[in-house]
Enzyme design. Structure first.
Site, PDB file in Angstrom:
ATOM      1  N   ASP A 200     -35.397 -10.416  -7.864  1.00 39.76           N
ATOM      2  CA  ASP A 200     -35.083 -11.401  -6.818  1.00 39.76           C
ATOM      3  C   ASP A 200     -34.634 -12.695  -7.494  1.00 39.76           C
ATOM      4  OD1 ASP A 200     -34.957 -13.248  -4.736  1.00 39.76           O
ATOM      5  OD2 ASP A 200     -36.607 -12.332  -3.650  1.00 39.76           O
ATOM      6  N   ALA A 257     -34.527  -2.539   4.906  1.00 37.53           N
ATOM      7  CA  ALA A 257     -33.935  -3.867   5.045  1.00 37.53           C
ATOM      8  C   ALA A 257     -32.639  -3.763   5.847  1.00 37.53           C
ATOM      9  CB  ALA A 257     -33.717  -4.496   3.675  1.00 37.53           C
ATOM     10  N   ARG A 258     -31.493  -3.823   5.176  1.00 32.85           N
ATOM     11  CA  ARG A 258     -30.189  -3.711   5.825  1.00 32.85           C
ATOM     12  C   ARG A 258     -29.380  -2.615   5.155  1.00 32.85           C
ATOM     13  NH1 ARG A 258     -29.278  -6.571  10.669  1.00 32.85           N
ATOM     14  NH2 ARG A 258     -30.471  -8.504  10.594  1.00 32.85           N
ATOM     15  N   ASP A 282     -34.339   3.695   6.964  1.00 31.97           N
ATOM     16  CA  ASP A 282     -34.577   3.270   8.348  1.00 31.97           C
ATOM     17  C   ASP A 282     -33.342   2.608   8.942  1.00 31.97           C
ATOM     18  OD1 ASP A 282     -36.402   2.769  10.641  1.00 31.97           O
ATOM     19  OD2 ASP A 282     -36.138   0.659  10.095  1.00 31.97           O
ATOM     20  N   GLU A 287     -25.077   2.836  13.780  1.00 31.92           N
ATOM     21  CA  GLU A 287     -26.264   3.234  14.526  1.00 31.92           C
ATOM     22  C   GLU A 287     -25.936   3.303  16.016  1.00 31.92           C
ATOM     23  OE1 GLU A 287     -29.387   0.499  13.554  1.00 31.92           O
ATOM     24  OE2 GLU A 287     -29.342   0.962  11.412  1.00 31.92           O
ATOM     25  N   HIS A 306     -34.288   2.972  12.715  1.00 34.58           N
ATOM     26  CA  HIS A 306     -34.313   1.507  12.682  1.00 34.58           C
ATOM     27  C   HIS A 306     -35.521   0.962  13.452  1.00 34.58           C
ATOM     28  CE1 HIS A 306     -31.516  -2.207  12.160  1.00 34.58           C
ATOM     29  NE2 HIS A 306     -32.794  -2.544  12.039  1.00 34.58           N
TER      30      HIS A 306
END
Length: 349
Positions: A200, A257-258, A282, A287, A306
């Site tokens: 990060d 996350a994305r 997820d 989608e 999701h």
């Protein structure tokens, strides 16, 4: 002073009423309106349209936008707040978004008009972190796959990873992103006895027992890679073909996350060719997943629709968390989650 809260299918009006109830003690008149969708899928489709086309890509009904000039404070979760809305909201000074992301708000135009935009960071961090742990375990221990087999009458105990099913104890788990979600996941993993590393470049502070490393080191050393970064223009497809090639053949990749953080096509190729052990996802580029999507044919991936951040506690507590930020703002306190650098002059006492 007046506050307009716009509910949606995820955060219904009663949660808004309960969460902002304490604002009355500060002299704030709260009105709740509903942005209705017949199903959650309808709301998700609107959200995707907003993410791709901006907040003006979806038109709000007049019962939501009527008389918005009467309010100084606006609280929304997914409701689009575009240029037209902001032009009508003549007295608006503060927009509070009931989540971390603000894709549904035209932040640039709000800034132009001197409107403060704040978010609610970490509001569903625990929900996402718990789901991430569930997906990690589901993938490495074949929980979802064996469940599906049993439901179909198949007592199956052989899966792509059957020769190397691991435990999390003493395994290395790499976290891509070390914000609120990543730090919670790190804590859960510590209880499992895992070695946790993180990438990060924006993290500042004490990472404790978690070692911060560069992305290549993380991808090469991790038995599990779990994604917890915020999607930006700079990190789109952060995990692509090159990064996937760095992973161990026995490793798994988890994303709550994305979808845009991973090159989905490259991941599908990698899974199809069994160059990593598996993945748990997820989020997806499109989608809901359409029939015939290649992910549906793979036997080394766990997929969920999701739902990582969708716990009742996260939705119920979001208005309460934002109300706390607004109350501190109205009392003139600092350390607020303001995104565009504009500190409103609103005061209650």
């Amino acid at each position: 002073m007046r506050l307009l809260a716009i509910s949606d299918t995820y955060i219904p009006s009663q949660f808004m009423v309960q969460g902002f109830a304490g604002m009355a003690d500060l002299g704030i008149d709260v009105e709740v309106r509903r942005w209705e969708h017949a199903t959650l899928v309808g709301l998700q489709e609107a959200n995707l349209a907003i993410e791709k086309g901006g907040p003006d890509a979806v038109t709000l009904p007049p019962e939501v936008t009527g008389n918005v000039a009467d309010f100084e404070i606006l609280a929304v979760q997914f409701t689009p707040v575009g240029r037209k809305f902001l032009e009508s909201a003549k007295r608006l000074k503060v927009i509070g978004v009931l989540r971390g992301g603000t894709e549904n708000v035209d932040v640039a135009f709000a800034t132009e008009r001197g409107i403060c935009v704040m978010n609610t960071p970490g509001r569903n961090a625990r929900a996402v972190a718990e789901c991430a742990m569930g997906l990690i375990l589901a993938e490495i221990r074949n929980l979802a796959r064996s469940h599906a087999c049993l439901k179909n009458g198949d007592w199956r105990r052989t899966f792509p990873n059957s020769d190397a099913i691991p435990e999390l104890n003493e395994k290395t788990v790499g976290l891509v992103g070390f914000g609120a979600v990543g730090r919670l996941v790190a804590g859960y993993l510590a209880a499992f006895g895992s070695r946790v590393i993180a990438f990060d470049p924006y993290f500042r502070g004490d990472s404790g027992a978690v070692k911060l490393v560069d992305l290549e080191t993380l991808m090469r050393e991790s038995d599990v890679v779990s994604i917890h970064a915020r999607l930006t223009e700079e990190n789109y497809h952060l995990i692509g073909q090159r990064e996937l090639a760095w992973m161990k053949p026995s490793a798994v990749l988890v994303n709550t996350a994305r979808s845009g953080l991973i090159d989905e096509a490259a991941l599908i190729r990698t899974l199809s060719e069994r160059r990593i052990m598996g993945a748990a996802l997820d989020v997806f580029d499109v989608e809901p997943l359409q029939a015939g999507h290649p992910l549906l044919a793979l036997d080394n991936v766990t997929i969920t629709p999701h739902l990582a951040g969708s716990s009742i506690d996260a939705f119920r507590n979001s208005p309460k968390l934002l109300a706390g930020h607004l109350e501190r703002m109205l009392r003139g306190e600092s350390d607020l989650p303001i995104l565009n650098g504009i500190r409103p002059g609103l005061r209650c006492c």
